[in-house]
Design a protein around this motif. Structure first.
Motif, PDB file in Angstrom:
ATOM      1  N   ARG A 248      23.921  60.271  24.213  1.00  0.00           N
ATOM      2  CA  ARG A 248      22.965  59.243  24.646  1.00  0.00           C
ATOM      3  C   ARG A 248      21.761  59.863  25.348  1.00  0.00           C
ATOM      4  O   ARG A 248      20.624  59.394  25.171  1.00  0.00           O
ATOM      5  N   SER A 261      17.790  53.420  13.383  1.00  0.00           N
ATOM      6  CA  SER A 261      19.132  53.992  13.471  1.00  0.00           C
ATOM      7  C   SER A 261      19.441  54.827  12.229  1.00  0.00           C
ATOM      8  O   SER A 261      20.101  55.873  12.322  1.00  0.00           O
ATOM      9  N   THR A 271      27.060  59.177  11.229  1.00  0.00           N
ATOM     10  CA  THR A 271      26.958  57.889  10.546  1.00  0.00           C
ATOM     11  C   THR A 271      26.026  56.946  11.305  1.00  0.00           C
ATOM     12  O   THR A 271      25.853  57.061  12.526  1.00  0.00           O
ATOM     13  N   THR A 272      25.436  56.013  10.567  1.00  0.00           N
ATOM     14  CA  THR A 272      24.587  55.001  11.189  1.00  0.00           C
ATOM     15  C   THR A 272      25.395  54.154  12.171  1.00  0.00           C
ATOM     16  O   THR A 272      24.882  53.765  13.228  1.00  0.00           O
ATOM     17  N   THR A 273      26.646  53.872  11.853  1.00  0.00           N
ATOM     18  CA  THR A 273      27.497  53.088  12.750  1.00  0.00           C
ATOM     19  C   THR A 273      27.640  53.764  14.106  1.00  0.00           C
ATOM     20  O   THR A 273      27.536  53.108  15.158  1.00  0.00           O
ATOM     21  N   ALA A 274      27.850  55.078  14.096  1.00  0.00           N
ATOM     22  CA  ALA A 274      27.999  55.813  15.355  1.00  0.00           C
ATOM     23  C   ALA A 274      26.718  55.752  16.182  1.00  0.00           C
ATOM     24  O   ALA A 274      26.758  55.546  17.401  1.00  0.00           O
ATOM     25  N   ASN A 276      24.364  53.468  16.035  1.00  0.00           N
ATOM     26  CA  ASN A 276      24.136  52.091  16.504  1.00  0.00           C
ATOM     27  C   ASN A 276      24.938  51.771  17.767  1.00  0.00           C
ATOM     28  O   ASN A 276      24.455  51.037  18.635  1.00  0.00           O
ATOM     29  N   GLN A 277      26.142  52.294  17.876  1.00  0.00           N
ATOM     30  CA  GLN A 277      26.932  52.056  19.081  1.00  0.00           C
ATOM     31  C   GLN A 277      26.215  52.590  20.315  1.00  0.00           C
ATOM     32  O   GLN A 277      26.150  51.927  21.361  1.00  0.00           O
ATOM     33  N   HIS A 278      25.661  53.778  20.215  1.00  0.00           N
ATOM     34  CA  HIS A 278      24.938  54.372  21.348  1.00  0.00           C
ATOM     35  C   HIS A 278      23.636  53.621  21.616  1.00  0.00           C
ATOM     36  O   HIS A 278      23.268  53.394  22.781  1.00  0.00           O
ATOM     37  N   ARG A 280      22.919  50.475  21.021  1.00  0.00           N
ATOM     38  CA  ARG A 280      23.193  49.185  21.653  1.00  0.00           C
ATOM     39  C   ARG A 280      23.494  49.351  23.135  1.00  0.00           C
ATOM     40  O   ARG A 280      23.028  48.555  23.972  1.00  0.00           O
ATOM     41  N   ALA A 281      24.254  50.379  23.467  1.00  0.00           N
ATOM     42  CA  ALA A 281      24.584  50.606  24.881  1.00  0.00           C
ATOM     43  C   ALA A 281      23.334  50.955  25.691  1.00  0.00           C
ATOM     44  O   ALA A 281      23.140  50.452  26.802  1.00  0.00           O
TER      45      ALA A 281
END
Length: 313
Positions: A248, A261, A271-274, A276-278, A280-281
């Motif tokens: 982060r 992203s 991955t884009t999913t990984a 996106n999690q950061h 969003r936080a």
């Protein structure tokens, strides 16, 4: 065969470098047609193969032939090292139909019937959005690095040495720049005050327009392509890393410039999913702001994050 550009009078001062996002887009269709020729782009080619079903493959197939020629009208003369994609799209979209027909028949034979230019442009726009836009910042950075290197080489070793360093197929002989090609093209023309050199990720040696009527342009292989798809590190100040974690904190450093992203995932090799999690936080914590740009959502540091990064540095 040899293409010769004759430098007349002050033309030596008219040698300039430029970067063309549209040229890179059209030349990458060589990898679309023959991916085995481009092993250094294998991570990108895997993504390309997954995208083919979402694109106008029938039209894109017609924009490169079996010997990997692309039509001249899809290789516009770039204006500068900071050429804008939208300007080049507008320029190509205004190509006269007769030129489109001429250039595509030069690729496929006199009986070939080309698709409408509007369909070609639509196919290329979809190709850009799906396969190029997420990766263009890192592609551009490598191309800009090559231009910087060539400029330094001219200053230190001279113009002839710079030309010789582009590829073994380009040389400056007296006042003539010779480009030795493997294709059945041979002509000589004066540069008329300007010769543009453009680094490319998609040419293995050097290439020029097929027709001598096109503006003087040499596309050559950029340096460092082998490093293009290596994951980029996420350096960040130690204090910020201790507070947020390495990923982060590194994302905040990257996001001084807006990015999506998908683009960040491509840069970092995750991955884009990984990602996106950061994201969003960080956004929930007030450290990022976002805005929609076309089909993408772009993230950048907030003012709070700018102050945090400045104090941590």
């Amino acid at each position: 065969m040899v293409v010769r550009y004759v430098l007349v009078g002050q033309d030596l001062a008219g040698v300039r470098f430029a970067i063309s996002p549209f040229n890179e887009l059209s030349l990458s269709l060589r990898a679309w047609r023959d991916p085995g020729r481009y092993p250094l782009h294998l991570p990108w080619i895997h993504e390309l193969m997954r995208a083919r079903g979402d694109l106008d493959a029938e039209t894109l197939d017609q924009l490169v032939n079996g010997i990997l020629w692309t039509p001249d009208f899809l290789n516009p003369l770039p204006a500068s090292p900071v050429t804008r994609l939208e300007d080049e799209f507008a320029l190509v979209a205004a190509t006269p139909p007769a030129v489109v027909e001429r250039d595509l028949r030069a690729l496929h034979g006199p009986g070939y019937r080309p698709p409408p230019l509007s369909r070609i442009m639509s196919a290329l726009e979809g190709y850009w959005e799906r396969c190029f836009a997420p990766h263009w910042p890192r592609m551009r950075a490598l191309l800009e690095g090559d231009v910087t290197y060539r400029g330094r080489e001219i200053a230190q070793r001279g113009l002839a040495a710079m030309f010789a360093g582009l590829t073994g197929r380009v040389s400056l002989v007296g006042d003539v720049v010779e480009v030795r090609l493997r294709t059945n093209v041979e002509w000589t023309r004066p540069t008329a005050g300007q010769l543009t050199l453009a680094p490319s990720l998609w040419t293995l040696n050097a290439s020029t327009p097929i027709s001598p009527d096109e503006p003087p342009l040499i596309l050559y292989a950029a340096r460092g392509v082998g490093t293009l798809w290596e994951p980029q590190p996420l350096p960040a100040p130690g204090a910020l890393t201790a507070l947020l974690g390495a990923v982060r904190a590194g994302l905040l450093v990257h996001l001084g410039t807006p990015a999506s992203s998908t683009e960040l995932a491509a840069r970092l090799g995750v991955t884009t999913t990984a990602v996106n999690q950061h994201l969003r936080a960080l956004r929930a914590g007030g450290l990022l702001v976002s805005a929609r740009h076309g089909r993408s959502v772009l993230y950048r540091r907030s003012e709070v994050a700018d102050r945090l990064l400045a104090s941590a540095g």
